[in-house]
Design a protein around this motif. Sequence first.
Motif, mmCIF file in Angstrom:
data_model
loop_
_atom_site.group_PDB
_atom_site.id
_atom_site.type_symbol
_atom_site.label_atom_id
_atom_site.label_comp_id
_atom_site.label_asym_id
_atom_site.label_seq_id
_atom_site.Cartn_x
_atom_site.Cartn_y
_atom_site.Cartn_z
ATOM 1 N N ILE A 38 -8.533 -4.504 -12.751
ATOM 2 C CA ILE A 38 -9.439 -3.707 -13.543
ATOM 3 C C ILE A 38 -9.076 -2.031 -13.301
ATOM 4 C CG2 ILE A 38 -10.874 -3.366 -11.664
ATOM 5 C CD1 ILE A 38 -13.412 -3.517 -13.432
ATOM 6 N N ARG A 39 -8.417 -1.753 -12.299
ATOM 7 C CA ARG A 39 -7.439 -0.696 -12.799
ATOM 8 C C ARG A 39 -6.958 -0.035 -13.465
ATOM 9 N NH1 ARG A 39 -7.148 -0.237 -5.822
ATOM 10 N NH2 ARG A 39 -5.481 1.018 -6.540
ATOM 11 N N LYS A 40 -6.093 -0.935 -13.880
ATOM 12 C CA LYS A 40 -4.978 -0.878 -15.075
ATOM 13 C C LYS A 40 -5.953 0.183 -16.279
ATOM 14 C CE LYS A 40 -2.153 -4.125 -14.028
ATOM 15 N NZ LYS A 40 -1.381 -5.910 -14.001
ATOM 16 N N ALA A 41 -5.048 0.514 -17.219
ATOM 17 C CA ALA A 41 -5.425 1.437 -18.393
ATOM 18 C C ALA A 41 -6.358 0.345 -19.355
ATOM 19 C CB ALA A 41 -4.555 2.471 -19.126
ATOM 20 N N GLU A 42 -5.114 -0.849 -19.528
ATOM 21 C CA GLU A 42 -5.528 -1.368 -20.748
ATOM 22 C C GLU A 42 -6.822 -2.917 -19.925
ATOM 23 O OE1 GLU A 42 -2.155 -3.226 -18.343
ATOM 24 O OE2 GLU A 42 -2.723 -1.005 -19.087
#
Length: 166
Positions: A38-42
């Motif tokens: 969830i902390r990834k940009a996408e």
Amino acid sequence: MYTTEGIVLKKMDIGEADMLYAIYTRDYGKVRAVAQGIRKAEAKLRGHLEPLSLSAIRFIIGRGGEKLIAASLIRFYGNMRSREMTLGMASAVAAEIDQRCFPGERDDAVWDLVRGSFELLDADGFPDEQASEFLDGFRSRLSVCLGYGGSVLEPDNSKTVRIGIV
């Protein structure tokens, strides 16, 4: 696969891109679930699981516990967030629920109390001078809902903020 709506109580970072969420749900009580990546940009769940918001969630139960697979923000409670006092009270409500409720124990009275409290805090014109009475009333009603005794009677309606359930 389980689908419900819930109030996001808190989130904690785990690993490089994952987060652990504590959510009080309508149908399953408190759920602790991991949102992978969830902390990834996408990330598709990003923005739908903000603390102190109401979201529709879908999760599965795997070997390692609950895993969030879908979420959709229902209500952000913008009025509540715009004032420091009501935001602080909402944080206190979420902390009480997280500390005093066990995962997997559904309780309609607790759900009504939490949801009603957030709705009241989000309403226009919530009086600052009633903050301590609000929190005292919430804690008292939560104790009753959880079976710790007491009563939900209000001794003086002119000084007590009504919340959640009667």
